[in-house]
Design an enzyme around this catalytic site. Sequence first.
Site, PDB file in Angstrom:
ATOM      1  N   LYS A   1       6.875  47.251  31.849  1.00  0.00           N
ATOM      2  CA  LYS A   1       6.209  46.403  30.849  1.00  0.00           C
ATOM      3  C   LYS A   1       5.310  45.416  31.560  1.00  0.00           C
ATOM      4  O   LYS A   1       5.615  44.980  32.682  1.00  0.00           O
ATOM      5  CB  LYS A   1       7.267  45.621  30.049  1.00  0.00           C
ATOM      6  CG  LYS A   1       6.781  45.119  28.719  1.00  0.00           C
ATOM      7  CD  LYS A   1       6.932  46.179  27.648  1.00  0.00           C
ATOM      8  CE  LYS A   1       6.454  45.679  26.304  1.00  0.00           C
ATOM      9  NZ  LYS A   1       6.697  46.659  25.248  1.00  0.00           N
TER      10      LYS A   1
ATOM     11  N   GLY B   1       8.598  39.969   9.670  1.00  0.00           N
ATOM     12  CA  GLY B   1       7.439  40.304  10.498  1.00  0.00           C
ATOM     13  C   GLY B   1       6.629  41.392   9.848  1.00  0.00           C
ATOM     14  O   GLY B   1       7.085  42.534   9.708  1.00  0.00           O
TER      15      GLY B   1
ATOM     16  N   GLY C   1       3.435  42.559  10.638  1.00  0.00           N
ATOM     17  CA  GLY C   1       2.269  42.932  11.438  1.00  0.00           C
ATOM     18  C   GLY C   1       2.034  44.420  11.353  1.00  0.00           C
ATOM     19  O   GLY C   1       2.306  45.061  10.326  1.00  0.00           O
TER      20      GLY C   1
ATOM     21  N   VAL D   1       3.558  47.058  12.497  1.00  0.00           N
ATOM     22  CA  VAL D   1       4.688  47.934  12.158  1.00  0.00           C
ATOM     23  C   VAL D   1       5.322  47.524  10.828  1.00  0.00           C
ATOM     24  O   VAL D   1       5.567  48.374   9.954  1.00  0.00           O
ATOM     25  CB  VAL D   1       5.768  47.910  13.270  1.00  0.00           C
ATOM     26  CG1 VAL D   1       6.930  48.823  12.888  1.00  0.00           C
ATOM     27  CG2 VAL D   1       5.189  48.339  14.603  1.00  0.00           C
TER      28      VAL D   1
END
Length: 353
Positions: free
Chosen positions: A81, A180, A182, A184
């Site tokens: 990452k 959330g 966003g 997804v």
Amino acid sequence: MPFHIQDVPSSTHEAVYRWENEALGVIGFIAVHSTVLGPAFGGARVWSYGSEAEALTDALRLSEGMSYKNALAELGAGGGKSVFWARRPFTDRDAVFACFGDVVESLSGRYITAEDVGTSVSDMQVVRARTRFVAGLPAAEGKAGGDPSPWTALGVMSALEAALAADGQTVQGLTVAVQGLGSVGRKLCALLSGAGAKLIVADCVVGRAEQVADEFGATVCGPGSALASPADILAPCALGGILNERTIPEIKARYIVGAANNQLASPADGHALAGRGITYVPDYVANAGGIINAMAEFRGDDDHAVEQDVRHIGARVEALLGQARQGGEPPFQVAQKRALDLIAGRAKRSALA
Ligand code: NAI
């Protein structure tokens, strides 16, 4: 693009790199957790970290999660990452990503990047001009590629349906709280709504939840109360660390299945959820859809097999929950052991699917 790169000593990761371009005001970390199963594959995150140390910690945690995710999804990839620590808002974003592309190229394929929170397809196009070790680019005709978030949402949906099916239920008529909204979260809402679920939605950006509520007839709740909302299922699709000793006692949902990486603040929290009888599908099992698509893209595969591979997450969840029940162990622990066994070469592939 000039950059300065140095090794950061680590006892847990195969390699950790800190890179910097002073003129651009950017410091980045690339954490390579493991390349035993293949090149370390995982996205690049831009986030407003409070300190450099916080950014490094995030890179370490996220890359470890990628190792587990990629191992369990049997992608032939290890875990890595990147995170960026921006001292100030980027004034020349393209230059930052061009520089990042040069850093990735300097690692000669040990790490492959893609987009994550705070980065986009267009950022990855800039990276692609400097290195081929990148995915998440616009798809060529008939080929896998493009924005991974629809695939992540589909994988979460498959995981959620499998978790319910293990108890003889479907999502029809049940209430799902999505934290959330966003890339997804919003797409997951569309899938859930299409399957007849009732939705409670929350986002910390003003107006975003209201917009989704209008579209899907959802109920809006404040970002602070999403986890405690009266839902059957909780779908965390914002950021990690949200399942912790403060939040767990307040959770009303019986299932937690979502896209956010690193949802558990600590392993003790996984045990606390199990103790409360809450089925928690490990994030790195449920949210593998995006990386499955990205790996197919990187390999140059056709797009037709991606949907089947992503839906296969459901079968993996079914097997995982079955093993967990049989062994009296929380699913997060079974999944982690299995991933570690795969990485250590102690387990054969496909025992969990
Ligand atoms: P995004 O950045 O598009 O959306 C995140 C949303 O969460 C934003 O709307 C943001 O305002 C909201 N948010 C942040 N903190 C919040 C809070 N405390 N309460 C309510 N809302 C909050 O990110 P994306 O791409 O949708 O990813 C969501 C999560 O899923 C991230 O943790 C990401 O690492 C993970 N993930 C995403 C994948 C993808 O394909 N995009 C793949 C695998 C994991």
